[in-house]
Write an enzyme that holds these catalytic residues in place. Structure first.
Site, PDB file in Angstrom:
ATOM      1  N   ASP A 287       9.777  12.496  17.300  1.00  0.00           N
ATOM      2  CA  ASP A 287       9.515  13.884  16.925  1.00  0.00           C
ATOM      3  C   ASP A 287      10.021  14.808  18.020  1.00  0.00           C
ATOM      4  OD1 ASP A 287       8.378  16.357  16.240  1.00  0.00           O
ATOM      5  OD2 ASP A 287       6.709  15.370  15.221  1.00  0.00           O
TER       6      ASP A 287
ATOM      7  N   GLU B  86       0.824  -1.208   0.000  1.00  0.00           N
ATOM      8  CA  GLU B  86       0.000   0.000   0.000  1.00  0.00           C
ATOM      9  C   GLU B  86       0.858   1.258   0.000  1.00  0.00           C
ATOM     10  OE1 GLU B  86      -3.142   2.654   2.631  1.00  0.00           O
ATOM     11  OE2 GLU B  86      -2.302   0.826   3.511  1.00  0.00           O
TER      12      GLU B  86
ATOM     13  N   LYS C 168       5.986   8.094   6.260  1.00  0.00           N
ATOM     14  CA  LYS C 168       6.466   8.853   5.109  1.00  0.00           C
ATOM     15  C   LYS C 168       7.647   8.164   4.416  1.00  0.00           C
ATOM     16  CE  LYS C 168       7.024  13.165   5.969  1.00  0.00           C
ATOM     17  NZ  LYS C 168       7.712  14.372   6.510  1.00  0.00           N
TER      18      LYS C 168
ATOM     19  N   ASP D 220       8.963   6.267  15.115  1.00  0.00           N
ATOM     20  CA  ASP D 220       8.815   7.683  14.789  1.00  0.00           C
ATOM     21  C   ASP D 220       9.175   8.488  16.035  1.00  0.00           C
ATOM     22  OD1 ASP D 220       8.105  10.176  13.882  1.00  0.00           O
ATOM     23  OD2 ASP D 220       5.961   9.771  13.728  1.00  0.00           O
TER      24      ASP D 220
END
Length: 450
Positions: A138, A68, A353, A136
């Site tokens: 951040d 996907e 991403k 991830d």
């Protein structure tokens, strides 16, 4: 237009602006040129095919086609469950849609583009079967421990928090879990993404992914808790002990103190005193620091002096209560330990991403980061779209995706991706395909040996 999901049968929103407005290093015209000349389609296809290139009889020729992708277009138009038969189909779709963002999801049991055909079959045929283990991190999640920036802003003083996070997590993934094929990528603005691509990582169930994610959980508090880390017990877990000794302690007492001076003012040190459970110790240290408020020492020197005073006081009182025995380590972990978005890691169908995308807010390319040299990585030096276009216009270089020389702005990043990550990974994948195929043939021969 608000963010919406459009089925594949719908028309993708096309953007045609003959006079693009240049803003924050990003505009549609530049993006078209980037996708037309510099985006590494072949490398991305090879990576996500994992050796299933159709050249070996043991390959799954439909493997890549069950992956996907999602596109985010202008005005937050969102196209999910995109899939492509091959690299050419992926390239054509990207060039015709020029997405502001490309996300990569799981490999499903059937082609995501044809999922509706199975919706009424009565069985749950459309389900994720493989997906890289991803992380991830951040820097906005560190806003309570950095004083130079906040929100999406980042600078040379706070980025080292990301550097030490890479070191801690990368070391554990390799030494504690035995993973080898790990890709770290700059998010393009304020954080880092990690892709663990070993076969055993890609085949983890959601439950197993959750277990791995929870292994890294240390920071459990929220903004309303003074004490956000609780390292219970007489000694640290070996992983935490290694992280503390090898990375966190020296970083806390070195770069963090230099860059953030976390004890230099009452507002800063009160936050740290709140992590100490003994009120007498809090009062004693507060008194010392308030009396020295007019010291001629620099902020950095003041901060270092107060840290030494805190350590000396806690070490002399550590037998007073069990909660004081790991208080020094808890303070260090609170400020320096990686703050992972654990929910991203727990589900196979979570999208992340793609490397070599361009961040629409900064115009910077999401380039790979070498974990062995992450101290040298400067997020503010990552090339932007406008810089890449200027390089193309200069005409001095053969600017295309095959240019992985150190002379071009993207060359070093592409060269690292290919030589340090992709080539070793594909070698391992092809060896696994060959081994699996031989095993399958051997079992087939045994079946007919009667």
């Amino acid at each position: 237009m608000t963010r919406e999901e459009i089925d594949n049968n719908g028309d993708a929103m096309m953007i045609d602006d003959p006079n693009p407005k240049i803003e924050n290093e990003f505009n549609v015209h530049y993006l078209r040129i980037y996708y037309g000349n510099l985006f590494p389609y072949s490398d991305i296809h090879k990576w996500l095919s994992y050796g299933h290139d159709g050249k070996h009889p043991g390959c799954d020729e439909y493997y890549f086609g069950r992956r996907e992708f999602s596109f985010t277009l202008e005005n937050d138009v969102y196209l999910r469950y995109k899939s492509f038969k091959n690299a050419s189909a992926m390239e054509d779709a990207i060039k015709s849609n020029f997405p502001y963002k490309i996300d990569i999801g799981a490999v499903y049991s059937v082609d995501p583009d044809k999922r509706h055909a199975y919706a009424h079959s009565g069985t749950n045929l459309f389900t994720p079967v493989e997906r890289e283990l991803v992380f991830d991190i951040d820097i906005t999640d560190y806003d309570d421990v950095r004083y130079c920036c906040s929100g999406a802003d980042v600078c040379a003083k706070c980025w080292p928090l990301m550097t030490v996070a890479i070191k801690v997590i990368d070391t554990s993934l390799r030494e504690d879990f035995g993973f080898k094929y790990i890709l770290w990528v700059f998010s393009g603005r304020r954080g880092v993404h990690c892709w663990v691509c070993d076969a055993k990582a890609r085949r983890l169930t959601n439950e197993q992914r959750s277990a791995v994610a929870e292994y890294f959980r240390v920071y459990k508090g929220n903004e309303n808790n003074a004490k956000k880390v609780d390292l219970m017990g007489h000694s640290l877990h070996p992983f935490l002990a290694r992280s503390y000794v090898d990375f966190l302690k020296n970083f806390f007492e070195g770069e963090l103190q230099t860059n953030q001076s976390i004890f230099s003012s009452k507002e800063k040190y009160e936050k740290i005193l709140g992590m100490i459970t003994d009120e007498d110790i809090q009062s004693d240290l507060r008194g010392k620091w308030e009396n020295s408020a007019r010291s001629s020492l620099s902020e950095e020197a003041t901060s270092l002096l107060r840290w030494e005073q805190l350590k000396k006081t806690l070490q002399s009182k550590k037998n007073k209560a069990l909660s004081l025995r790991t208080c020094i380590e808890e303070i260090v972990f609170t400020f320096t330990y990686p703050r992972i978005d654990l929910e991203v890691s727990k589900q196979m169908n979570h999208l992340l991403k793609a490397p070599f995308c361009v961040h629409p807010k900064t115009g910077r390319v999401c380039v790979p980061i070498d974990p062995n040299n992450c101290d040298e990585f400067d997020p503010l030096a990552v090339p932007t779209l406008s810089q890449l276009i200027e390089e193309i216009n200069a005409g001095g270089l053969s600017m295309d995706v095959d240019d992985d020389s150190d002379k071009s702005l993207l060359g070093k990043s592409i060269k690292f991706f290919r030589s340090s990550f992709l080539e070793p990974l594909l070698k391992s994948c092809k060896e696994e395909i060959e081994s699996s195929y031989k095993t399958k043939i051997g079992k087939s021969k045994d079946t007919f040996s009667w």
